[in-house]
Each structure stands twice: as structure tokens, then as C-alpha cells.
Write a protein that holds these residues in place. Structure first.
Motif, short mmCIF file in Angstrom:
data_model
loop_
_atom_site.label_atom_id
_atom_site.label_comp_id
_atom_site.label_asym_id
_atom_site.label_seq_id
_atom_site.Cartn_x
_atom_site.Cartn_y
_atom_site.Cartn_z
N GLY A 95 -39.31 -59.86 9.48
CA GLY A 95 -38.07 -59.49 10.14
C GLY A 95 -37.16 -60.66 10.44
N ASN A 96 -37.56 -61.87 10.06
CA ASN A 96 -36.78 -63.07 10.34
C ASN A 96 -36.45 -63.85 9.07
N GLY A 97 -36.69 -63.24 7.92
CA GLY A 97 -36.47 -63.92 6.64
C GLY A 97 -37.77 -64.38 6.00
N ASP A 98 -38.81 -64.59 6.80
CA ASP A 98 -40.11 -64.97 6.26
C ASP A 98 -40.78 -63.73 5.66
N GLN A 99 -41.57 -63.94 4.62
CA GLN A 99 -42.20 -62.83 3.93
C GLN A 99 -43.68 -63.07 3.74
N PHE A 100 -44.43 -61.97 3.74
CA PHE A 100 -45.86 -62.03 3.55
C PHE A 100 -46.19 -61.76 2.09
N ALA A 101 -47.20 -62.46 1.59
CA ALA A 101 -47.53 -62.37 0.17
C ALA A 101 -49.02 -62.47 -0.07
N LEU A 102 -49.41 -61.92 -1.20
CA LEU A 102 -50.75 -62.09 -1.74
C LEU A 102 -50.63 -63.03 -2.94
N VAL A 103 -51.77 -63.54 -3.40
CA VAL A 103 -51.77 -64.40 -4.59
C VAL A 103 -52.74 -63.73 -5.58
N PRO A 104 -52.20 -62.77 -6.37
CA PRO A 104 -53.07 -61.94 -7.21
C PRO A 104 -53.97 -62.67 -8.19
N HIS A 105 -53.50 -63.77 -8.77
CA HIS A 105 -54.32 -64.43 -9.80
C HIS A 105 -55.59 -65.05 -9.24
N THR A 106 -55.69 -65.21 -7.93
CA THR A 106 -56.91 -65.77 -7.34
C THR A 106 -58.00 -64.71 -7.18
N ARG A 107 -57.59 -63.43 -7.23
CA ARG A 107 -58.51 -62.31 -7.03
C ARG A 107 -59.14 -62.34 -5.64
N ARG A 108 -58.50 -63.06 -4.71
CA ARG A 108 -58.93 -63.09 -3.30
C ARG A 108 -57.94 -62.27 -2.50
N PRO A 109 -58.36 -61.64 -1.41
CA PRO A 109 -57.47 -60.77 -0.64
C PRO A 109 -56.59 -61.48 0.39
N ASP A 110 -56.64 -62.81 0.43
CA ASP A 110 -55.92 -63.57 1.47
C ASP A 110 -54.43 -63.25 1.49
N VAL A 111 -53.88 -63.29 2.72
CA VAL A 111 -52.45 -63.07 2.93
C VAL A 111 -51.83 -64.38 3.39
N PHE A 112 -50.68 -64.69 2.82
CA PHE A 112 -49.93 -65.90 3.16
C PHE A 112 -48.56 -65.51 3.66
N VAL A 113 -47.94 -66.42 4.40
CA VAL A 113 -46.55 -66.22 4.78
C VAL A 113 -45.72 -67.30 4.10
N ASN A 118 -38.29 -73.62 4.97
CA ASN A 118 -38.86 -74.87 4.46
C ASN A 118 -39.72 -74.67 3.20
N ASP A 119 -39.77 -73.44 2.69
CA ASP A 119 -40.50 -73.09 1.47
C ASP A 119 -42.00 -73.30 1.58
N SER A 120 -42.53 -73.33 2.81
CA SER A 120 -43.98 -73.46 2.94
C SER A 120 -44.65 -72.11 2.69
N ARG A 121 -45.88 -72.19 2.26
CA ARG A 121 -46.71 -71.01 2.03
C ARG A 121 -48.00 -71.25 2.81
N THR A 122 -48.19 -70.49 3.88
CA THR A 122 -49.26 -70.74 4.82
C THR A 122 -50.20 -69.54 4.91
N TRP A 123 -51.49 -69.80 4.85
CA TRP A 123 -52.50 -68.75 5.00
C TRP A 123 -52.39 -68.15 6.40
N VAL A 124 -52.43 -66.81 6.49
CA VAL A 124 -52.37 -66.17 7.81
C VAL A 124 -53.49 -65.16 8.06
N ALA A 125 -54.14 -64.68 6.99
CA ALA A 125 -55.19 -63.68 7.21
C ALA A 125 -56.09 -63.57 5.97
N PRO A 126 -57.36 -63.18 6.18
CA PRO A 126 -58.30 -63.07 5.06
C PRO A 126 -58.16 -61.77 4.26
#
Length: 142
Positions: A95-113, A118-126
Motif C-alpha cells: 500500500g506504500n509502493g513496496d511490493q511482495f514477491a516470490l522467486v519461482p526459479h528457486t522452487r522455495r516458498p519464501d516471500v520477499f519485499v 532503493n530497489d532492495s529485495r528483502t526476505w520477509v517470510a518463509p
């Protein structure tokens, strides 16, 4: 896992949608050029998106997932500003411009923001269940 039951047990007033049609899931995978992660596909088969208060979309409908990801991946101006978006699959926003994403090619369920400032991609949940829980309980704080 039954997503509608899990989401129903989370705090806050969440809005579930009718299930995503199988043809829409198949079309999105074809457009994106890769399969949807298993957890996301299962969730979308039960609810085509998860909404929260103030119109926040914690999980976008499949149509928006496909459209927004294609726009981000193909926009030449964004490519000059940010690292490539191809490895990411954006699924919702803060809701502030930041978006949540998965990284499908890793085949892991982790969620990143992805931080749009600043174009950072930070792990937020497993996984998606923890992402929803931690966002709603304030453990994810952006």
C-alpha cells in the motif's frame, strides 16, 4: 492446506474472492513463461486474491499478477532504474509502493519485499501463510 480456513483464522477483516478459473491460471503461466509456485496456485484456486482493510491487496488476483509482472519486466524505463524483475513474481503490495514477491526459479516458498525507493529485495517470510500472518500481526513492518 485449506487456504480459506487458514485465512479465516487470521486477525483482521480479510476479503476472499471466488476461485481463479483454471484457464486464467494456465494463461498467466503461459504469459509469464513459468509455472506459478505451488502455494500460490493452491491459494488462487481457493480465492482469486486476498484483500484487507482500506483496499489493500495482500494477494493480487491472477489477472493482476500476470499483468503487473509483465509490465515491470518489459518496461525499458524501469530497466534503467532498477535491477531486473525477471527473477521475481510480484503477488501483492504493502500500500506504500513496496511490493511482495516470490522467486519461482528457486522452487522455495519464501516471500520477499521489493522496496521501490532503493530497489532492495528483502526476505520477509518463509511462505505465503507466514507472510499473511506476519503482515496482519505487525511482524512485517515496512
Amino acid at each position: 492446506m485449506i487456504w480459506t480456513e487458514l485465512i479465516g483464522a487470521l486477525p483482521g477483516e480479510l476479503t476472499l474472492q471466488p476461485p481463479a478459473p483454471e484457464p486464467a491460471l494456465a494463461e498467466a503461466q503461459q504469459l509469464l513463461g513459468h509455472p506459478l509456485p505451488d502455494e500460490l496456485a493452491a491459494l488462487l484456486r481457493e480465492s482469486n486474491g486476498v484483500g484487507a482493510e482500506y483496499g489493500l491487496e495482500l494477494i493480487w488476483p491472477i489477472e493482476r499478477i500476470a499483468t503487473d509482472n509483465l509490465v515491470l519486466r518489459r518496461d525499458a524505463d524501469l530497466a534503467k532504474l532498477y535491477m531486473p524483475f525477471d527473477p521475481l513474481l510480484f503477488i501483492g503490495d504493502a500500500g506504500n509502493g513496496d511490493q511482495f514477491a516470490l522467486v519461482p526459479h528457486t522452487r522455495r516458498p519464501d516471500v520477499f519485499v521489493w522496496d521501490h525507493e532503493n530497489d532492495s529485495r528483502t526476505w520477509v517470510a518463509p511462505g505465503l501463510a507466514k507472510y499473511l500472518d506476519w503482515w496482519l500481526t505487525g511482524k512485517i513492518n515496512l
